[in-house]
Design a protein around this motif. Structure first.
Motif, short mmCIF file in Angstrom:
data_model
loop_
_atom_site.label_atom_id
_atom_site.label_comp_id
_atom_site.label_asym_id
_atom_site.label_seq_id
_atom_site.Cartn_x
_atom_site.Cartn_y
_atom_site.Cartn_z
N ALA A 228 50.83 54.26 40.11
CA ALA A 228 50.98 53.55 41.38
C ALA A 228 49.66 52.90 41.80
N PHE A 229 49.77 51.80 42.48
CA PHE A 229 48.62 51.05 42.98
C PHE A 229 47.98 51.81 44.13
N THR A 230 46.65 51.97 44.06
CA THR A 230 45.92 52.69 45.12
C THR A 230 44.87 51.82 45.80
N GLY A 231 44.82 50.55 45.43
CA GLY A 231 43.89 49.67 46.11
C GLY A 231 42.99 48.91 45.16
N TYR A 232 42.41 47.82 45.69
CA TYR A 232 41.45 47.01 44.94
C TYR A 232 40.04 47.54 45.18
N ALA A 233 39.31 47.77 44.10
CA ALA A 233 37.92 48.22 44.21
C ALA A 233 37.00 47.03 43.90
N GLY A 234 35.70 47.24 44.10
CA GLY A 234 34.73 46.19 43.80
C GLY A 234 34.32 45.42 45.04
N ASP A 235 33.07 44.97 45.03
CA ASP A 235 32.51 44.28 46.21
C ASP A 235 33.27 43.01 46.57
N SER A 236 33.83 42.32 45.58
CA SER A 236 34.52 41.06 45.86
C SER A 236 35.79 41.27 46.66
N LYS A 237 36.28 42.51 46.75
CA LYS A 237 37.53 42.79 47.45
C LYS A 237 37.33 43.49 48.79
N LYS A 238 36.10 43.55 49.27
CA LYS A 238 35.82 44.30 50.50
C LYS A 238 36.58 43.78 51.71
N LEU A 239 36.91 42.50 51.72
CA LEU A 239 37.63 41.93 52.86
C LEU A 239 39.14 41.92 52.66
N HIS A 240 39.58 42.37 51.50
CA HIS A 240 41.02 42.37 51.22
C HIS A 240 41.69 43.52 51.98
N LYS A 241 42.92 43.27 52.45
CA LYS A 241 43.63 44.30 53.23
C LYS A 241 43.88 45.57 52.42
N ASP A 242 43.91 45.44 51.07
CA ASP A 242 44.16 46.60 50.21
C ASP A 242 42.88 47.11 49.55
N TYR A 243 41.74 46.83 50.15
CA TYR A 243 40.48 47.31 49.58
C TYR A 243 40.36 48.83 49.67
N ASN A 244 39.90 49.41 48.58
CA ASN A 244 39.65 50.86 48.51
C ASN A 244 38.53 51.05 47.49
N PRO A 245 37.37 51.52 47.92
CA PRO A 245 36.24 51.64 46.97
C PRO A 245 36.56 52.52 45.77
N ASP A 246 37.55 53.40 45.92
CA ASP A 246 37.95 54.26 44.81
C ASP A 246 39.30 53.82 44.23
N GLY A 247 39.68 52.59 44.52
CA GLY A 247 40.98 52.09 44.07
C GLY A 247 41.09 51.94 42.57
N CYS A 248 42.31 51.81 42.10
CA CYS A 248 42.60 51.79 40.66
C CYS A 248 42.41 50.43 40.02
N TYR A 249 42.17 49.40 40.82
CA TYR A 249 42.17 48.02 40.31
C TYR A 249 40.80 47.39 40.55
N LYS A 250 39.99 47.38 39.49
CA LYS A 250 38.67 46.78 39.60
C LYS A 250 38.55 45.68 38.55
N PHE A 251 38.57 44.44 39.01
CA PHE A 251 38.46 43.29 38.12
C PHE A 251 37.16 42.56 38.44
N SER A 252 36.27 42.50 37.46
CA SER A 252 35.00 41.79 37.62
C SER A 252 35.00 40.58 36.71
N ASP A 253 35.09 39.41 37.30
CA ASP A 253 35.17 38.18 36.50
C ASP A 253 33.75 37.73 36.14
N THR A 254 33.11 38.53 35.30
CA THR A 254 31.74 38.28 34.86
C THR A 254 31.74 37.86 33.40
N GLU A 255 30.55 37.62 32.88
CA GLU A 255 30.44 37.27 31.45
C GLU A 255 30.96 38.42 30.59
N ASN A 256 30.73 39.65 31.05
CA ASN A 256 31.22 40.83 30.32
C ASN A 256 32.42 41.44 31.04
#
Length: 335
Positions: A228-256
């Motif tokens: 189950a979805f527990t929230g978006y993690a990562g600094d880019s999602k801090k303003l998202h309504k579903d932000y959770n620093p410990d959330g299961c969804y962390k997508f970093s659109d970086t070179e790596n």
């Protein structure tokens, strides 16, 4: 001679007056992306706009990056994105639509809802008990999906240019089945052809897909279970309504991006919008108001897709028929 000149002058004056009184038609360009819902929606929009407004409508095939860029520029090369899946278009949404971004693209007020995930044929699930994405992290299960005999199963994370291609490769790594599978990144039409072949031969096929779509009417497909979805993690999602620093969804659109990201869950039902260039509010304000009002439903879209892809109706003829038979719905979209 003077009489002839007078008549000529009057004719010229009338001609100028008429030409000044008739405004040239605005041309609205809809971008066509590479899936059937886009094809269906764009044709319905085209029919409604040409029947109710003084515009010409063109449809132009383009990848999503090109459509976003053109809508942002606002010069009319492409004005409309007919089918924005917010789950896979988070970056351009934040850049071009969200408050605090460029706000150069608008979205309709009422989205319809879609789902997505990894799918397999029903006969594979019934015979081998493959129900969860974690079942894929077993060598004996991966063999069921090894079409080329190289010892690795294949899976389709999406078509070239889709953000979802990265998302689904991150999921494969996070769920642990990347060790036994390799991604095959081909067009939507190719994966549908492979699905048809797999079903005919009763072979395994693993692919990312979504609803609404016609293939669910044609084949018995099963969506694999994800946590189950527990929230978006990562600094880019801090303003998202579903932000959770410990959330299961962390997508970093970086070179790596593959190493820097982890996604161990499904996502909530996705809100799917029509996007349009903010420049239409000045160039064609009635069109902008119309696009803002359009309220689709997944049941409409599924019906359109099925008629086009499964029953073989031409998209423009399908759209004409639907608009003719559903005037009460269309009227609610008009400004």
């Amino acid at each position: 001679m003077k009489k002839a000149l007078a008549i000529f002058g009057l004719t010229t004056a009338v001609g100028v007056s008429i030409s000044q009184g008739v405004s040239a038609k605005e041309t609205i360009v809809i971008g066509e992306v590479s899936w059937d819902a886009s094809l269906a929606i764009e044709n319905v929009l085209k029919v409604v706009m040409e029947k109710n407004f003084n515009v010409d409508v063109e449809i132009m095939s383009a990848d999503q990056a090109a459509i976003w860029s053109a809508m942002d520029k606002g010069k009319g090369s492409i004005d409309v994105h007919p089918d924005i899946w917010t789950s896979s278009q988070t970056e351009p949404w934040a850049k071009f639509i969200a408050k605090g971004g460029k706000e150069s693209v608008r979205a309709n007020k009422t989205p319809y809802l879609g789902t997505d995930g990894f799918y397999i044929p029903g006969y594979i699930q019934d015979e081998y008990g493959v129900k969860s994405v974690y079942d894929l992290a077993k060598p004996e299960i991966a063999k069921l999906f090894d079409a080329d005999g190289d010892g690795l199963g294949e899976y389709w994370p999406g078509a070239p240019g889709w953000t979802g291609v990265k998302i689904n490769q991150i999921k494969a790594k996070s769920y642990g089945f990347d060790k036994y599978f390799e991604p095959i990144i081909v067009s939507d039409s190719i994966i549908k052809a492979q699905l048809k072949t797999a079903y005919r031969k009763k072979e395994g096929i693993l692919f990312y897909y979504w609803t609404p779509e016609w293939i669910h009417f044609t084949y018995d497909l099963r969506k694999l279970e994800e946590p189950a979805f527990t929230g978006y993690a990562g600094d880019s999602k801090k303003l998202h309504k579903d932000y959770n620093p410990d959330g299961c969804y962390k997508f970093s659109d970086t070179e790596n991006w593959l190493q820097d990201s982890e996604i161990k869950c499904g996502v909530p039902n996705t809100e799917i919008y029509i996007g349009y260039s903010a420049s239409l509010e000045k160039r064609a304000p009635e069109i902008a108001a119309f696009l803002s009002n359009v309220a689709l439903d997944a049941s409409y879209v599924s019906q359109w897709i099925f008629k086009i892809a499964s029953e073989g109706e031409y998209p423009d003829e399908m759209a004409e028929e639907w608009v003719k038979n559903n005037s009460a719905i269309v009227d609610t979209w008009l400004p």
